[in-house]
Scaffold this active site. Structure first.
Site, short mmCIF file in Angstrom:
data_model
loop_
_atom_site.label_atom_id
_atom_site.label_comp_id
_atom_site.label_asym_id
_atom_site.label_seq_id
_atom_site.Cartn_x
_atom_site.Cartn_y
_atom_site.Cartn_z
N LYS A 142 -63.45 -90.99 0.52
CA LYS A 142 -64.80 -90.55 0.19
C LYS A 142 -65.85 -91.51 0.73
O LYS A 142 -66.83 -91.09 1.35
CB LYS A 142 -64.95 -90.40 -1.33
CG LYS A 142 -66.26 -89.73 -1.76
CD LYS A 142 -67.39 -90.70 -2.05
CE LYS A 142 -67.17 -91.45 -3.33
NZ LYS A 142 -68.36 -92.30 -3.65
N ASP A 191 -67.31 -86.46 -3.72
CA ASP A 191 -67.58 -87.17 -4.97
C ASP A 191 -67.54 -86.16 -6.12
O ASP A 191 -67.28 -84.97 -5.93
CB ASP A 191 -68.90 -87.93 -4.90
CG ASP A 191 -70.12 -87.03 -4.92
OD1 ASP A 191 -69.97 -85.79 -4.96
OD2 ASP A 191 -71.25 -87.56 -4.90
#
Length: 217
Positions: free
Chosen positions: A138, A157
């Site tokens: 991420k 996220d």
């Protein structure tokens, strides 16, 4: 009470409302590699700070560290107090210093040269995950998107995952995101992006803004 499922029509309507703002941000991303190595490094540090923390607080902290040069010269102990509001700030301060050592040659940062040795965003992401402590899929995707090298990557996220579930793109929000699961959801998001006609980077900012109430980065 849980929020109702999000339908595509509502999403497209919101996209039209925020499209201009989103496009301005995308243009900033596309121009980012024309900035200095110090600014690119600051963007990496911002992404290092974001896990389980509010993005705006993280950027404010990194901006203060840039202003007083501690981002480029400070020790973990000097950096930590400036990460106010950032979770696990001592650990993240140490990550910043380790990343700085990785990208520094002599007394100069050379982060752009290092990442541009790869001409494929997926290879850059893989290298970042392997070599920059504190960076996972991420964070690497977030960084590459923000500097214009990963506009087709997903930044998975909690905000994005929540809204992908609401849209029916994924069935459940995974408790953990190992590389294989991340890539599977990323592929599903790309299919959805193409289906509704909103490019990946724009879709990411749009879904994030649904939770935050504003477009950021």
């Amino acid at each position: 009470m849980e929020r109702p499922d999000l339908n595509v029509e509502d999403l497209l309507s919101l996209y039209e409302e925020r499209r201009e703002e989103i496009n301005r941000r995308i243009e900033e991303f596309k121009d980012f590699m024309n900035r200095s190595d110090e600014e690119v490094f600051a963007e990496l540090c911002f992404c290092l700070c974001t896990p389980q923390s509010k993005a705006v607080l993280c950027w404010n902290a990194v901006s203060r560290l840039m202003e007083n040069r501690l981002l480029y010269d400070g020790s973990p102990e000097e950096i930590t107090p400036y990460l106010k509001g950032v979770r696990f700030r001592r650990k993240k301060a140490s990550y910043i210093v380790l990343a700085r050592r990785l990208f520094k040659e002599g007394d100069r940062l050379k982060i752009k040269d290092r990442i541009l040795t790869f001409n494929d965003p997926l290879r850059i992401r893989e290298w970042l995950v392997r070599n920059v402590k504190g960076v996972g899929m991420k964070e690497a995707s977030h960084f590459l998107r923000n500097i214009g090298l990963g506009l087709n990557l997903a930044v998975l996220d909690r905000h994005i995952l929540k809204n992908l579930k609401r849209l029916g793109v994924i069935d459940d929000i995974p408790k953990t995101l190992p590389k294989r699961t991340y890539e599977e959801i990323e592929r599903d998001m790309k299919v959805f992006s193409k289906k509704i006609g909103i490019p990946m980077a724009e879709l990411d900012l749009l879904l994030w803004s649904l939770e935050a109430g504003h477009v950021f980065k």
